[in-house]
Scaffold this motif. Structure first.
Motif, short mmCIF file in Angstrom:
data_model
loop_
_atom_site.label_atom_id
_atom_site.label_comp_id
_atom_site.label_asym_id
_atom_site.label_seq_id
_atom_site.Cartn_x
_atom_site.Cartn_y
_atom_site.Cartn_z
N GLY A 493 -44.22 -41.53 -20.89
CA GLY A 493 -43.35 -42.47 -20.50
C GLY A 493 -43.06 -42.89 -19.23
N GLY A 494 -43.88 -42.71 -18.40
CA GLY A 494 -43.91 -42.69 -17.02
C GLY A 494 -42.90 -41.77 -16.33
N ARG A 495 -42.67 -40.68 -16.75
CA ARG A 495 -41.84 -39.76 -16.08
C ARG A 495 -42.71 -38.39 -15.55
NH1 ARG A 495 -39.26 -41.38 -20.56
NH2 ARG A 495 -40.00 -39.64 -21.69
N ILE A 496 -42.88 -38.57 -14.12
CA ILE A 496 -43.57 -37.21 -13.56
C ILE A 496 -43.02 -36.01 -14.01
CG2 ILE A 496 -44.66 -36.56 -11.58
CD1 ILE A 496 -45.28 -39.16 -10.86
N GLU A 497 -41.67 -35.84 -14.07
CA GLU A 497 -41.19 -34.56 -14.11
C GLU A 497 -41.58 -34.18 -15.75
OE1 GLU A 497 -39.49 -33.21 -11.50
OE2 GLU A 497 -38.26 -31.76 -12.45
N SER A 498 -41.53 -34.83 -16.81
CA SER A 498 -41.71 -34.69 -17.83
C SER A 498 -43.50 -34.29 -18.26
CB SER A 498 -41.58 -35.86 -18.81
OG SER A 498 -40.30 -36.40 -18.94
N CYS A 499 -44.26 -34.83 -17.28
CA CYS A 499 -45.55 -34.48 -17.20
C CYS A 499 -45.60 -33.03 -16.84
CB CYS A 499 -46.16 -35.62 -16.58
SG CYS A 499 -47.92 -34.92 -15.97
N MET A 500 -44.99 -32.96 -15.63
CA MET A 500 -45.32 -31.53 -14.86
C MET A 500 -44.89 -30.57 -15.88
SD MET A 500 -46.58 -32.05 -11.91
CE MET A 500 -47.32 -33.64 -12.00
N ASN A 501 -43.58 -30.80 -16.52
CA ASN A 501 -42.96 -29.57 -17.37
C ASN A 501 -43.89 -29.49 -18.47
OD1 ASN A 501 -41.05 -29.61 -15.78
ND2 ASN A 501 -39.73 -30.88 -16.95
N ASP A 502 -44.54 -30.50 -19.12
CA ASP A 502 -45.56 -30.38 -20.12
C ASP A 502 -46.77 -29.51 -19.75
OD1 ASP A 502 -46.81 -30.77 -22.57
OD2 ASP A 502 -47.87 -32.57 -22.00
N LEU A 503 -47.33 -29.91 -18.35
CA LEU A 503 -48.44 -29.23 -18.19
C LEU A 503 -48.16 -27.78 -17.88
CD1 LEU A 503 -50.03 -31.64 -15.59
CD2 LEU A 503 -50.28 -31.60 -18.09
N LEU A 504 -46.90 -27.29 -17.42
CA LEU A 504 -46.27 -26.10 -17.00
C LEU A 504 -46.21 -25.32 -18.36
CD1 LEU A 504 -44.18 -26.64 -14.15
CD2 LEU A 504 -46.10 -25.16 -14.03
N GLU A 505 -46.27 -25.87 -19.64
CA GLU A 505 -45.69 -25.16 -20.90
C GLU A 505 -46.32 -23.84 -20.98
OE1 GLU A 505 -45.56 -24.28 -25.08
OE2 GLU A 505 -47.54 -25.29 -24.23
N PRO A 506 -47.73 -23.61 -20.80
CA PRO A 506 -48.30 -22.20 -20.83
C PRO A 506 -47.67 -21.22 -20.03
CG PRO A 506 -50.01 -23.96 -20.59
CD PRO A 506 -48.84 -24.67 -20.40
N LEU A 507 -46.95 -21.49 -18.94
CA LEU A 507 -46.30 -20.59 -18.37
C LEU A 507 -44.77 -20.31 -18.48
CD1 LEU A 507 -48.46 -22.08 -16.04
CD2 LEU A 507 -47.73 -20.29 -14.79
N GLN A 508 -44.52 -21.03 -19.77
CA GLN A 508 -43.16 -20.98 -20.17
C GLN A 508 -42.08 -21.36 -18.76
OE1 GLN A 508 -43.53 -17.37 -22.14
NE2 GLN A 508 -43.13 -18.43 -23.97
N LEU A 509 -42.44 -22.30 -17.99
CA LEU A 509 -41.50 -22.74 -16.87
C LEU A 509 -41.40 -24.17 -16.72
CD1 LEU A 509 -43.58 -21.39 -13.73
CD2 LEU A 509 -41.13 -20.68 -14.31
N THR A 510 -40.34 -24.77 -16.22
CA THR A 510 -40.28 -26.15 -15.77
C THR A 510 -40.48 -26.22 -14.51
OG1 THR A 510 -37.97 -25.77 -15.60
CG2 THR A 510 -38.59 -26.36 -17.76
N MET A 511 -40.48 -27.56 -13.82
CA MET A 511 -40.68 -27.60 -12.55
C MET A 511 -39.27 -27.19 -11.87
SD MET A 511 -43.15 -29.01 -10.96
CE MET A 511 -43.20 -30.09 -9.49
N GLU A 512 -38.14 -27.57 -12.48
CA GLU A 512 -36.95 -27.10 -11.92
C GLU A 512 -36.96 -25.64 -11.55
OE1 GLU A 512 -33.76 -28.84 -14.11
OE2 GLU A 512 -32.26 -27.74 -13.01
N GLU A 513 -37.33 -24.80 -12.78
CA GLU A 513 -37.30 -23.34 -12.53
C GLU A 513 -38.39 -22.96 -11.52
OE1 GLU A 513 -36.16 -22.62 -17.16
OE2 GLU A 513 -38.20 -22.83 -16.53
#
Lengths: 723, 188
Positions: A493-513
């Motif tokens: 949806g044009g949201r980079i933060e959502s993309c980054m969080n999605d890619l980080l999913e295997p690490l069970q992390l968000t960008m914020e964390e």
């Protein structure tokens, strides 16, 4: 002395080279201004060390050549007349044209030229997939060509286990100018300190060669001939590991017959290396155990590139140095779960591959590791030849075709003829005057994404300063453009933060964390696992069929896959387009071999010459030549000289020393920028400039590797003192 | 008895990357055109038996610093820890030190005042090392009390650079004292 009162040190990544994650740095900001950098000791990648380029970051960010506003062409192509437009307007212009062309000519009329691999490279591919074009334009001069030959010979690319080796061969590689802060260089120096022998195979004495026990000054582009003669000796003198050969290789008997003709005497004529030195090297490499080969991209700059790498791979395998401690080993993986890849690779079909305008690897071998790709130079040629169809729009993100690919004359003609050209960059580029739209992007010191990672370290990039102009990041350009094109669902949806969080999913992390760990998270390293033959030799390939790389489940000495598609089953020697032995008729008029260096201690490719602190180290483009070549031509160190090949000419300064073959001259590629602050000039892209790419053949039958489209960087030249 | 800080320059690990120069400039905000630290190259032999060695050199913080001796203003002094420092309030920019230093270390910027390497003394106070030594990718440039460095080099072919000023520099890697001093022969 400077007061250091109000200063903040922001942990982030260096962005002065690539590919892969940058080294960890502390970016020091004083009164809101990015002032200086130092290495991050917490980073397991660089352990607090930085190279010269890293320190130039503030000069790069504040350079007068920064692009600060999106531009739209108002004058003729090549004239360099632009008007500023808003980010939104610029993207509307691009989206409007892409939609119109997609409707009229099909989506494959768009090509994106790949920059040196960066973390955002996968997003360029993702955009192309969403748009429906297979034409990711990759240039055959970097690791992909090498990975291809290794994968189809060994099942994967092995890397030198220098820390456990007793003989390290640096072959066509520059461990100082490329990633000096990583473990590779330190491992070589440590190996030497503990008594391991170091051998270098390359045409000139570079700083790493200076520290070697043995230098084999080979003629540029003749690595395949050298490797074949080494195989001749190893096989002929029974210096191979018979047990490994019989259990894990396919086609050794055919190799035995095949290399009989590649005698050291035969190779001496081609490589310029004495036959006895070839034999000496073969015996040394085959007898000192364990031995590893630190192979570099220098092997990939010749029409025989694929076979040079295959010959090296075969040599590693038959001497018993494959995936054993101290040999060349397949990576065992780190202790960290891998983030998801942003590439979309399940959209590929044979119809898709058929639409490639000029496949980088032959169609049966598509897609390759990054996805489907056309050769960078073939995309440009399609504009001129209109065969099989003309590409209508080229987007150049962080790449400069006028200095980055062979045949500068063709490139400029193509850019002139092209329907629509978009330049996306941080800095003014060599060919932006041909652009219809110029998109400035943030330097990586002005953005807070993406995260970057190694096998055992992951960290979020942090913003050091606010953007200095009306621009966003490279990532945001592709995300915003995707939304405008209606591809938003493929771009979160044009949201980079959502993309980054999605890619980080295997690490069970968000960008914020992740950002809560200022210097990132370091995972424990896993102990290496060796002799993974059964697993690696049965790996599935990237082709549509997913047939394994190695059909026999063994090292493909005799390559039935290549044979099936009409290519040589065993490595052979192919001359460069022009050479002393291949085109002796030219050697009278052009008696010296010419090639170029790809990397330098202070510059990257076609960049960084505009930064004063680096330009002070290497102020002028130079031609390295031996005193025996300089003296009869009346040339002294520092003289300006004209270098003329059958295809172009340059005017640069002579750098005369003993560290080069007397029959060879070499220059650094990528010179065009001036440096305003030091009052040092820029250089023309064509004749009389300093652009090595204007010097080479672009003959489709001779200048490229027939299988991997690797581009040769060898020709013959004459050198004269300039007026 | 104070310490004497110095450098151990392992030329067999110096790869001419110039990171030390740039780190020094960057960390100390050295003005454009000046360099407190320089990487120098030395070619020997004929092709193909060639060697090209290099080493990185800043102020040697000499045991008998001639700059301190000759300064008519008393602006240069040697601290208890061996660091040779200049007092910019006293220096008048007469350049006597520049002429006397056998290594050409003193630099003069736009304000005319002498400047040079001070071993990143602010960093030392914070328990850090000079920026050049911290960045060196080849770990060729080691910093510390010179006695400790000599102890570390014990058994290796390393030697203390010999010059009348007693430079606090330990060198290894096969270069001779004469070769190194030859690189500076246009000074002093």
């Amino acid at each position: 002395m400077r007061a250091r009162a109000v200063e903040e040190a922001i942990p982030t990544f260096c962005a002065m080279c690539g590919p892969g994650p940058g080294c960890g740095i502390y970016a020091h900001v004083r009164d809101g201004r990015f002032a200086w950098v130092e290495g991050m000791r917490e980073s397991p990648l660089n352990r607090g060390r930085l190279c010269a380029k890293a320190y130039a970051a503030p000069e790069w960010v504040y350079s007068p050549q920064r692009l600060k506003h999106p531009l739209r062409r108002t004058g003729e192509k090549g004239e360099g007349k632009f008007e500023p437009v808003s980010w939104d307007r610029a993207l509307d212009l691009i989206a409007g044209r892409l939609k119109e062309q997609k409707e009229k000519y099909g989506p494959e009329s768009l090509a994106v030229l790949a920059p040196a691999r960066r973390t955002y490279s996968d997003f360029l591919n993702r955009f192309l997939v969403a748009h429906g074009s297979p034409n990711y334009g990759h240039s055959g001069i970097c690791a992909m060509q090498k990975a291809f030959a290794f994968s189809y010979t060994l099942g994967g690319t092995p890397f030198p286990d220098i820390g456990r080796s007793n003989l390290v061969v640096i072959w066509g590689k520059q461990p100082v100018y490329s990633g000096s802060t990583r473990s590779n260089l330190k491992d070589i120096l440590d190996a030497r300190d503990r008594g391991a022998r170091i051998v270098a195979i390359k045409p000139t004495m570079e700083p790493d060669v200076a520290l070697c026990d043995l230098w084999i000054p080979i003629r540029p582009g003749t690595d395949a001939a050298f490797a074949l003669a080494v195989l001749h000796t190893v096989v002929g003198e029974n210096l191979y590991d018979a047990a490994f050969v019989s259990e894990w290789t396919y086609g050794f008997e055919e190799l035995k017959d095949h290399v009989r003709k590649y005698t050291p005497d035969w190779a001496e004529r081609i490589t310029g290396v004495a036959a006895k030195q070839i034999v000496h090297f073969a015996r040394l490499y085959a007898s000192v155990k364990p031995a590893c080969i630190d192979h570099g991209n220098g092997l990939e700059h010749a029409p025989s590139s694929n076979d040079a790498v295959r010959a090296v791979a075969i040599l590693t395998a038959i001497t018993g140095n494959l995936d054993r401690p101290g040999g060349d080993v397949f990576p065992s993986g780190g202790g960290m779960p891998r983030p998801k890849s942003p590439g979309i690779k399940d959209h590929y079909t044979s119809e898709w591959i058929d639409r490639l305008v000029g496949p980088e690897f032959p169609k049966p071998f598509q897609p390759w590791m990054e996805g489907t790709s056309s050769a960078y130079y073939r995309i440009i040629e399609s504009v001129l030849t209109e065969k099989p169809y003309p590409v209508r729009t080229i987007i150049s993100p962080g790449t400069q075709p006028a200095v980055s690919t062979r045949g500068t004359r063709n490139v400029l003609a193509a850019l002139e003829k092209l329907d629509f050209y978009v330049v996306v960059d941080v800095m003014q580029t060599a060919d932006m005057r041909y652009a219809d739209v110029v998109i400035p992007v943030a330097s990586m010191y002005e953005t807070d994404h993406p995260f970057e990672f190694t096998p055992d370290w992951i960290m979020a990039r942090r913003r050091v300063i606010e953007p200095l102009g009306d621009y966003k990041s490279d990532y945001e350009f592709w995300f915003d453009l995707a939304v405008k094109m209606g591809y938003g669902k493929d771009f979160w949806g044009g949201r980079i933060e959502s993309c980054m969080n999605d890619l980080l999913e295997p690490l069970q992390l968000t960008m914020e964390e992740l950002r809560k760990h200022p210097t990132g998270i370091v995972f424990p390293r896993k102990p290496p696992v060796y002799e993974k033959y059964a697993a690696v030799f049965t790996r599935r390939s990237t082709r549509l069929s997913r047939e394994p790389f190695l059909p026999q489940g063994k090292v493909a000495i005799y390559n039935t896959t290549f044979e099936e598609h009409g290519f040589e089953p065993l490595p052979v020697w192919v001359e460069p387009p022009e050479s002393l032995t291949g085109t002796p008729e030219l050697a009278g008029r052009y008696p010296l071999v010419f090639s170029d260096f790809h990397t330098s201690k202070v510059y990257n490719a076609g960049w960084l010459r505009n930064l004063p602190c680096l330009r002070e180290v290497l102020p002028y483009p130079t031609l390295q030549m031996h005193p025996d070549a300089a003296r009869p031509r009346g040339i002294c160190n520092g003289d300006w000289v004209t270098v003329e090949s059958p295809h172009g000419s340059m005017k640069i300064r002579a750098e005369v020393n003993e560290g080069i073959r007397p029959d060879t001259v070499m220059a650094l590629h990528g010179w065009w920028q001036g440096c305003e602050e030091l009052g040092l000039p820029g250089f023309p892209l064509l004749d009389g400039g300093a652009n090595t790419n204007s010097m080479y053949s672009v003959d489709a039958r001779k200048a490229y590797d027939p299988l991997t489209t690797a581009m040769s960087s060898q020709t013959l030249v004459e050198v004269k003192k300039a007026d | 008895m104070g310490r004497q800080y110095g450098f151990y320059i392992r030329t067999e690990r110096c790869v001419q990357c110039h990171a030390c120069e740039l780190a020094c400039n960057s960390c100390n905000g050295v003005e454009r055109g000046l360099q407190w630290r320089k990487v120098m190259d030395l070619w020997r032999g004929r092709f193909p038996d060639v060697s090209n060695r290099s080493f990185s050199f800043g102020c040697a913080h000499c045991g008998r610093p001639v700059c301190v001796e000759v300064c008519p203003e008393g602006a240069i002094s040697k601290r208890k820890d061996g660091i040779v420092v200049v007092d910019p309030g006293k220096c008048v920019g007469c350049r006597t030190c520049g002429d006397a230093c056998p290594f050409g270390v003193p630099q003069y910027g736009q304000n005319g005042i002498m400047q040079k390497c001070d071993l990143c003394r602010e960093r030392l106070e914070r328990g850090r090392q000079p920026a050049c030594a911290e960045t060196c990718p080849g770990e060729a440039l080691k910093f510390g009390p010179i006695d400790d460095l000599v102890r570390e080099a014990d058994g290796k072919p390393a030697f203390l650079l010999v010059a009348p000023t007693e430079p606090s520099v330990l060198i290894s890697g096969g270069l001779t004292n004469d070769e190194i001093m030859g690189l500076f022969e246009f000074h002093g």
